[in-house]
Motif scaffolding. Structure first.
Motif, PDB file in Angstrom:
ATOM      1  N   ALA A 208       0.934  -1.202  -0.065  1.00  0.00           N
ATOM      2  CA  ALA A 208       0.006   0.006  -0.063  1.00  0.00           C
ATOM      3  C   ALA A 208       0.876   1.531  -0.073  1.00  0.00           C
ATOM      4  CB  ALA A 208      -0.854  -0.036   1.321  1.00  0.00           C
ATOM      5  N   GLN A 209       2.015   1.173   0.826  1.00  0.00           N
ATOM      6  CA  GLN A 209       2.798   2.512   0.778  1.00  0.00           C
ATOM      7  C   GLN A 209       3.506   2.523  -0.551  1.00  0.00           C
ATOM      8  OE1 GLN A 209       3.247   4.823   2.789  1.00  0.00           O
ATOM      9  NE2 GLN A 209       4.818   5.790   1.676  1.00  0.00           N
ATOM     10  N   ALA A 210       3.967   1.526  -1.208  1.00  0.00           N
ATOM     11  CA  ALA A 210       4.467   1.653  -2.667  1.00  0.00           C
ATOM     12  C   ALA A 210       3.508   2.295  -3.449  1.00  0.00           C
ATOM     13  CB  ALA A 210       4.959   0.334  -2.907  1.00  0.00           C
ATOM     14  N   ARG A 211       2.253   1.995  -3.671  1.00  0.00           N
ATOM     15  CA  ARG A 211       1.367   2.622  -4.151  1.00  0.00           C
ATOM     16  C   ARG A 211       0.996   4.069  -3.934  1.00  0.00           C
ATOM     17  NH1 ARG A 211       1.313  -2.071  -5.469  1.00  0.00           N
ATOM     18  NH2 ARG A 211       0.200  -2.874  -7.044  1.00  0.00           N
ATOM     19  N   ARG A 212       1.112   4.434  -2.620  1.00  0.00           N
ATOM     20  CA  ARG A 212       1.108   5.900  -2.170  1.00  0.00           C
ATOM     21  C   ARG A 212       2.178   6.664  -2.798  1.00  0.00           C
ATOM     22  NH1 ARG A 212      -1.282   3.771   2.679  1.00  0.00           N
ATOM     23  NH2 ARG A 212       0.612   3.423   3.421  1.00  0.00           N
ATOM     24  N   GLU A 213       3.190   6.074  -2.933  1.00  0.00           N
ATOM     25  CA  GLU A 213       4.533   6.839  -3.512  1.00  0.00           C
ATOM     26  C   GLU A 213       4.389   6.861  -4.993  1.00  0.00           C
ATOM     27  OE1 GLU A 213       7.792   4.408  -2.264  1.00  0.00           O
ATOM     28  OE2 GLU A 213       7.317   5.089   0.010  1.00  0.00           O
TER      29      GLU A 213
END
Length: 155
Positions: free
Chosen positions: A48-53
């Protein structure tokens, strides 16, 4: 120099990729809340964090082109989450159902993004989107590996 139509195509593609990334972020966050396994929860939160970035970077690209970035996912992404919730609630292995669904979602995302990148005439932007493709490919491979491990040990 890009034509007006090519610029419109770029904005359309960027927003398409943004929506796919929003779907991924939302689905991984949802799965993290639903699974029992703490290790899967960590994996899902990392994704999810990779997608936010990616969303942040892509939003800046859209704004740089004086476009309006989308801020939500796709209908199919939402339907996939609902369907997975139903499958998981009927399953003996909720965690496994989320892994299966996330791998399927990553496969669809990869196919959509590959088509999007092919439609671009701007090599710099295609390269930038290619890096997001690589990230999603890694996520797909990770979900497949986890699924295969779970299948061997639990099914």
């Amino acid at each position: 120099m890009l034509t007006k139509d090519e610029k419109k195509t770029e904005l359309k593609v960027l927003n398409q990729v943004l929506a796919v990334c929003e779907d991924g972020k939302s689905f991984y966050q949802h799965a993290a809340r639903e699974v029992d396994s703490a290790s899967l929860r960590r994996v899902f939160l990392e994704q999810a964090q990779a997608r936010r970035e990616a969303i942040q970077e892509l939003t800046e690209e859209v704004q740089h082109r004086e476009g309006s970035p989308v801020d939500n996912g796709t209908v199919s992404g939402t339907l996939q989450q609902w369907y997975t919730d139903i499958r998981a609630s009927l399953s003996d292995s909720q965690d496994y159902q989320f892994i299966v669904a996330l791998e399927e979602a990553e496969t669809r995302s990869l196919n959509e993004l590959k088509q999007a990148v092919r439609s671009l005439h701007n090599p710099r932007l295609a390269s930038k989107l290619g890096s997001h493709l690589a990230t999603i490919q890694l996520a797909h491979d990770r979900m497949k590996s986890i699924k295969d491990d779970m299948k061997r040990t639990h099914h």
